[in-house]
Design a protein around this motif. Structure first.
Motif, PDB file in Angstrom:
ATOM      1  N   TYR A  96       0.832  -1.203   0.000  1.00  0.00           N
ATOM      2  CA  TYR A  96       0.000   0.000   0.000  1.00  0.00           C
ATOM      3  C   TYR A  96       0.867   1.253   0.000  1.00  0.00           C
ATOM      4  CZ  TYR A  96      -3.797   3.146   1.292  1.00  0.00           C
ATOM      5  OH  TYR A  96      -4.712   4.153   1.303  1.00  0.00           O
ATOM      6  N   GLY A 119       2.706   1.705  -3.303  1.00  0.00           N
ATOM      7  CA  GLY A 119       1.727   2.047  -4.332  1.00  0.00           C
ATOM      8  C   GLY A 119       1.299   3.499  -4.231  1.00  0.00           C
ATOM      9  N   ALA A 120       1.435   4.076  -3.023  1.00  0.00           N
ATOM     10  CA  ALA A 120       0.983   5.444  -2.799  1.00  0.00           C
ATOM     11  C   ALA A 120       1.687   6.411  -3.742  1.00  0.00           C
ATOM     12  CB  ALA A 120       1.247   5.854  -1.353  1.00  0.00           C
ATOM     13  N   LYS A 167       2.466   5.872  -6.662  1.00  0.00           N
ATOM     14  CA  LYS A 167       2.004   5.745  -8.046  1.00  0.00           C
ATOM     15  C   LYS A 167       0.621   6.360  -8.284  1.00  0.00           C
ATOM     16  CE  LYS A 167       4.428   1.395  -8.654  1.00  0.00           C
ATOM     17  NZ  LYS A 167       3.974   0.092  -8.211  1.00  0.00           N
ATOM     18  N   VAL A 168      -0.040   6.822  -7.207  1.00  0.00           N
ATOM     19  CA  VAL A 168      -1.335   7.460  -7.429  1.00  0.00           C
ATOM     20  C   VAL A 168      -1.076   8.820  -8.087  1.00  0.00           C
ATOM     21  CG1 VAL A 168      -3.442   8.293  -6.361  1.00  0.00           C
ATOM     22  CG2 VAL A 168      -2.229   6.367  -5.368  1.00  0.00           C
ATOM     23  N   VAL A 191      -5.493  12.501  -9.760  1.00  0.00           N
ATOM     24  CA  VAL A 191      -6.594  11.733  -9.177  1.00  0.00           C
ATOM     25  C   VAL A 191      -6.916  12.258  -7.791  1.00  0.00           C
ATOM     26  CG1 VAL A 191      -7.322   9.467  -8.381  1.00  0.00           C
ATOM     27  CG2 VAL A 191      -6.028   9.682 -10.506  1.00  0.00           C
ATOM     28  N   VAL A 192      -5.843  12.535  -7.016  1.00  0.00           N
ATOM     29  CA  VAL A 192      -6.055  13.023  -5.662  1.00  0.00           C
ATOM     30  C   VAL A 192      -6.734  14.382  -5.701  1.00  0.00           C
ATOM     31  CG1 VAL A 192      -4.920  13.630  -3.505  1.00  0.00           C
ATOM     32  CG2 VAL A 192      -4.039  11.743  -4.886  1.00  0.00           C
ATOM     33  N   SER A 221     -10.658  14.814  -6.411  1.00  0.00           N
ATOM     34  CA  SER A 221     -11.528  14.027  -5.543  1.00  0.00           C
ATOM     35  C   SER A 221     -12.949  14.563  -5.516  1.00  0.00           C
ATOM     36  CB  SER A 221     -10.956  14.005  -4.131  1.00  0.00           C
ATOM     37  OG  SER A 221     -10.885  15.328  -3.643  1.00  0.00           O
ATOM     38  N   GLY A 258     -14.878  13.923  -9.286  1.00  0.00           N
ATOM     39  CA  GLY A 258     -15.072  12.601  -9.867  1.00  0.00           C
ATOM     40  C   GLY A 258     -13.752  12.016 -10.332  1.00  0.00           C
ATOM     41  N   PRO A 259     -13.801  10.781 -10.819  1.00  0.00           N
ATOM     42  CA  PRO A 259     -12.568  10.082 -11.176  1.00  0.00           C
ATOM     43  C   PRO A 259     -11.925  10.662 -12.420  1.00  0.00           C
ATOM     44  CG  PRO A 259     -14.467   8.801 -11.851  1.00  0.00           C
ATOM     45  CD  PRO A 259     -14.998  10.002 -11.135  1.00  0.00           C
TER      46      PRO A 259
END
Lengths: 264, 153
Positions: free
Chosen positions: A243, A246-247, A249-250, A254-255, A258, A261-262
């Motif tokens: 996790y 992977g953080a 790679k966000v 996207v963040v 929020s 929408g996506p």
């Protein structure tokens, strides 16, 4: 049942642990580490050393010869709990940061070497670890351990070392040149836990030679449930690492989006 | 599933549902009711291996499902119906496997001892099928675009 070899010999077993703790704490206090070395890592190392030593010498080690459940308990501590504490204390990171350039390079070369690569492979480490348990409880080795202090210490040494290798291969935070991918580690962890479960239940049902049935039942359940608790911790740590890495790679988009929408 | 995000929702839900139902089985029937046993004399070697593997996998699945869920949330990719539908299917599938393969085929343990087993077996397996049907309905509905936002459900 063998007697542990007197006070002097037992004291001699404490020595390597004391030296290791002293070396760790000395390095942790080194001015080379910017911002200081986290205290909880030092605490982990001390706890790991105490846990490991308690299974080699002292009253608990003696009890583990008389009572099968205590014997299982000693192996849980030496093979699972102590390695987890030691791995979490990140001794290799500490060494690489505090050693002089030349020894640090040698250590780094050692970690990259072929034998290190083989030993730190999850499958190899798992076979050494859980396979060793099967051999110990399912062959004459178990009786040999009861009869000879030397065999007992050699086996305990193997349990501790193999436990460390396995734990480091699964949830190690130290730099590892050959760290295998997440899916592979997951598969090996599930297989190793399953093998441990099967051994625990088979000890419950078919005790090793000369072990009373009551002690075998307590030992089998201890191995299953107490071992299960450490295994749960390993699963959580393994996924927590996934996790966290992977953080990164966000995508920031996207963040940020929020509320809208996506991102596409 | 059509997109990687949808597939990740399904995988996460499946793992979590499978893990949780196995956990409930362990707590309710083994520890609280004492209907099942830690080990019963009739267990075969194949039964022990199957049990050990499923016990290991169920713990792993619960945790993996939760971390995947957390990852979906932070990426704003969570699709609740899809996730919940997959969760119910996972739970039902485990229950059915437990009821048919572990209890009946391998004879690992029974649901309860010293009682007429038939109503227990029927109840157990029908519950499993109902869980899977409910999950499939949710999953099918979740495939529509309207479920694409976590805020939507």
């Amino acid at each position: 049942m063998h007697e542990h070899g007197g006070f002097l010999l037992e004291a001699a077993l404490f020595l390597p642990a004391l030296v290791a703790v002293a070396a760790y704490l000395f390095s942790a206090a080194s001015p080379r580490i910017a911002g200081g070395w986290p205290k909880r890592r030092s605490a982990c190392f001390i706890l790991g050393a105490i846990t490991a030593v308690s299974t080699f010498a002292g009253p608990f080690a003696s009890l583990s010869h008389q009572d099968f459940a205590a014997n299982v308990g000693a192996h849980l501590l030496a093979g699972m709990v102590a390695p987890l504490f030691l791995v979490m204390s990140r001794p290799i990171t500490l060494a690489l940061r505090t050693l002089e350039v030349l020894p640090a390079r040698r250590l780094s070369a050692l970690l990259k070497s072929k034998p290190a690569r083989v030993l730190s492979d999850p499958s190899v480490a798992a076979v050494l670890n859980v396979g060793g348990m099967w051999v110990m409880y399912r062959t004459d080795l178990y009786q040999g351990m009861q009869d000879s202090a030397l065999i007992h210490w050699l086996v305990m040494g193997h349990v501790l070392a193999a436990g460390y290798l396995f734990t480091a291969a699964m949830v190690g935070r130290d730099p590892a040149p050959h760290r295998p991918n997440h899916g592979y580690r997951c598969a090996v962890l599930v297989a190793a836990i399953a093998a441990h479960n099967v051994l625990a239940k088979s000890l419950y049902a078919m005790p090793p030679a000369r072990v009373p049935i009551g002690e075998a039942e307590t030992g089998g359940q201890l191995m299953y449930y107490a071992g299960g608790t450490v295994e749960l911790a390993l699963i959580i740590l393994l996924w927590h690492q996934w996790y966290r890495t992977g953080a990164r790679k966000v995508p920031a988009a996207v963040v940020r989006s929020s509320s809208t929408g996506p991102a596409a | 599933m059509r997109t990687p995000a949808a597939r990740r929702n399904v995988v996460s839900g499946l793992l979590f549902g499978l893990g949780v139902i196995a956990f409930l089985d362990e707590v309710v029937f083994h520890q609280l009711l004492h209907w099942h046993h830690f080990y019963d004399g009739s267990t075969t070697a194949a039964g022990l291996v199957s049990d050990g593997l499923f016990h290991a996998f169920s713990w792993f699945a619960t945790i993996a499902g939760l971390f995947l869920f957390a990852d979906l949330r932070r990426r704003h990719e969570l699709r609740r119906r899809l996730w919940a539908g997959a969760g119910l299917i996972g739970a039902g599938a485990f229950q059915l496997y437990d009821g048919l393969v572990q209890h009946k085929l391998l004879g690992l343990h029974q649901i309860r001892y010293d009682v007429d087993l038939l109503p227990y077996d029927i109840g157990w397996n029908i519950t499993a099928v109902l869980l899977m049907v409910a999950g499939a309905v949710l999953l099918f509905r979740g495939r529509s675009a309207r479920d694409s936002l976590e805020n939507d459900a």
